[in-house]
Design an enzyme around this catalytic site. Structure first.
Site, mmCIF file in Angstrom:
data_model
loop_
_atom_site.group_PDB
_atom_site.id
_atom_site.type_symbol
_atom_site.label_atom_id
_atom_site.label_comp_id
_atom_site.label_asym_id
_atom_site.label_seq_id
_atom_site.Cartn_x
_atom_site.Cartn_y
_atom_site.Cartn_z
ATOM 1 N N SER A 27 0.686 -1.124 -0.463
ATOM 2 C CA SER A 27 0.202 0.111 -0.097
ATOM 3 C C SER A 27 1.409 1.238 0.318
ATOM 4 O O SER A 27 1.826 1.372 -0.639
ATOM 5 C CB SER A 27 -1.012 0.160 1.557
ATOM 6 O OG SER A 27 -2.002 1.104 1.372
ATOM 7 N N ASP A 76 -5.906 2.754 -3.164
ATOM 8 C CA ASP A 76 -6.974 2.040 -2.566
ATOM 9 C C ASP A 76 -7.614 3.498 -1.183
ATOM 10 O O ASP A 76 -8.201 3.219 -0.516
ATOM 11 C CB ASP A 76 -7.596 0.995 -1.181
ATOM 12 C CG ASP A 76 -5.860 1.382 -0.511
ATOM 13 O OD1 ASP A 76 -5.488 1.991 -0.815
ATOM 14 O OD2 ASP A 76 -6.361 -0.326 0.260
#
Length: 532
Positions: free
Chosen positions: A64, A274
């Site tokens: 991430s 995300d």
């Protein structure tokens, strides 16, 4: 299952460093060289999960917003959501196994305790742009294959794309990457039909991550309906002074944005796309005005409630709408939602799995963490009702377009961009109108390195410290002395640090409060290094 074959496969992925990783908010994360054994065992786990559920599962190799030298793994249930929380303990148990004998013992225990049938299953695999991804995807595939199951290599994808694809696949719907773009693009086009596009385009910081190429495909499909200039799209510099996490924490311009004019509409994705925040330059320096997840949630609620008001009839009860926040939500946003929108606010512990579960309790559940991770969920009952209204209702058609456009599986920065752009376009707003909804209370976030984050435990959705003894009393005293003060601490889900959040009437008061609370944490919770 051939135990001898499994044992031989497991022996290739033992953990020579004996590092014990623990399952965090969405999976495991660490420096990439420490991960092969853990990712291999996650491959075993997701093959078993697929056998247990009878559906296809997923696994994404990504860290991430972490630095490029790190990597990690996120696990996807057949619903498209994160791994069922009840199975997180199995993930930890497999990751902690000392060797092949220990790994095989946990696998055998899993079969027995979970009553898993023997057979073959399918696991979809994807990864982001990190150079360590190939070796780790190979480890995951080896784990899946060791269970006699089929690993499907989906290649380079954003994390939300794989979540979406797993969900669609198990629903028997089109689930290839091309179908993802089609769903989002057609939903957006239907939602903004008849509403003029803004005169100025959007400038997007792509964090030098996987979202750059994927957003470009989407923008190309929507041109000229979505005008987007993408920056930080390179193969190097992942999350380095750029990306949504950098913007949310540092509150300054990302790399490559020094020439952006004041007031330009800008957005930023994180490394696996995300998370999403919007921002605009403020003044001549690198300062920015941030539109974080709180503001995106409010904007989404305004869009949904505008459409629902036109849909509500006397014959049926109005759909329930709720906004789910964490303690990190700015107090001003909560007050606006409750006092102006008259909408229910539900507070949960940090972590998308908690927010997502709470959002499912509403007909329309809106959740965005302050860091920009979130989505809008629609209940099956409401979607059915919208379909029954069909072409006879403009609001129903618009809401169905929104259902298609917004990722129903998990927070998705690409669908989030479309959500924000559609909402602003339908209201004929720019960033100034959005900013004028409310004024954030100044806040500050810090983190304190500790020897063991597990010594800090919390309750009341992470707003109160249960242990160590005495820490909450010190926090209460500090808060009482700050004007409009609020503060809380919580252990990180991914590293041995304790995170501190503080807000107050002025920025200097918020900074002082955060530093004082951080010093208390360092003193009471065995801080490492110099006190803040």
């Amino acid at each position: 299952m051939d135990l001898g074959t499994l044992k031989e496969s497991c022996s290739q992925y033992n953990n020579p460093s004996k590092v014990k990783l623990t399952y965090g908010t969405a999976g495991f994360r660490a420096e990439a060289s420490l991960l092969p054994s853990t990712v291999y065992r996650c491959g075993l786990l997701m093959a078993l999960r697929a056998l247990k559920t009878g559906g296809v599962t997923g696994l994404v190799v990504t860290a991430s917003h972490n630095p490029v030298e790190d990597n990690g793994v996120k696990l996807v249930d057949p619903t498209g959501y994160m791994l069922d929380q009840a199975w997180e303990a199995w993930a930890n148990k497999l990751a902690a196994a000392d060797d092949e004998d220990g790994t095989c013992a946990v696998v055998q225990e899993l079969f027995q305790v979970e009553d898993i049938p023997y057979g073959s299953s399918t696991v979809m695999l994807a990864h982001d742009t990190r150079p360590s991804a190939d070796a780790l995807v190979k480890a995951a595939a080896a784990g899946v294959a060791a269970m006699g199951s089929l690993p499907i290599a989906c290649g380079q994808l954003t994390t939300p794309q794989l979540h979406w694809m797993v969900r669609q696949c198990n629903a028997g719907l089109k689930h290839k990457e091309k179908a993802y773009y089609e769903a989002l693009a057609t939903g957006y086009a239907r939602l903004v039909s008849g509403h003029p596009a803004p005169s100025e385009g959007l400038i997007v910081d792509c964090a030098n991550g996987v979202g750059a190429a994927k957003l470009q495909v989407l923008a190309d499909r929507l041109a000229p309906g979505l005008s987007a200039e993408l920056r930080n799209t390179g193969a190097e510099g992942l999350n380095d002074c750029c990306g949504a996490d950098f913007l949310q924490k540092e509150r300054r311009l990302p790399a490559g944005f020094q020439d952006v004019p004041e007031g330009a509409r800008c957005a930023s994705l994180d490394g696996d796309a995300d998370r999403l925040v919007y921002f605009q330059r403020r003044g001549a320096a690198d300062e920015v005005h941030l539109f974080d997840g709180d503001r995106i949630a409010v904007l989404a609620a305004l869009l949904v409630m505008d459409l629902l008001r036109s849909l509500i009839t006397a014959e049926q009860p109005p759909p329930t709408v709720g906004i789910v926040q964490t303690a990190y939500a700015n107090g001003a946003s909560t007050a606006y939602i409750e006092e102006k929108l008259k909408c229910e606010v539900r507070v949960t512990p940090t972590g998308v799995k908690h927010l997502h579960a709470a959002a499912e309790e509403f007909d329309v559940g809106i959740y965005f963490e302050a860091n920009g991770h979130g989505t809008v969920l629609f209940s099956a009952a409401l979607v059915q009702r919208l379909h029954e209204l069909g072409d006879d209702s403009g609001p129903a058609k618009a809401l169905l377009a929104l259902v298609d456009m917004v990722n129903q599986a998990v927070g998705d920065a690409l669908s989030g961009v479309l959500l924000v752009e559609a909402a602003l376009r339908r209201k004929k707003w720019g960033l100034p109108e959005w900013a004028a909804l409310y004024t954030d209370l100044p806040s500050r976030q810090l983190k304190v390195k500790v020897a063991d984050r597990s010594v800090v435990t919390t309750s009341h959705a992470e707003t109160r410290v249960e242990s160590p003894s005495g820490l909450q009393q010190l926090i209460d005293s500090a808060v009482a002395a700050a004007p409009s003060g609020r503060a809380f601490v919580r252990p990180s889900g991914t590293e041995d640090v304790v995170r501190v959040y503080a807000e107050a009437a002025t920025q200097s008061a918020a900074d002082d409060l955060a530093r004082l609370v951080a010093r208390h944490v360092h003193s009471i919770a065995a801080g490492v290094g110099l006190s803040p």
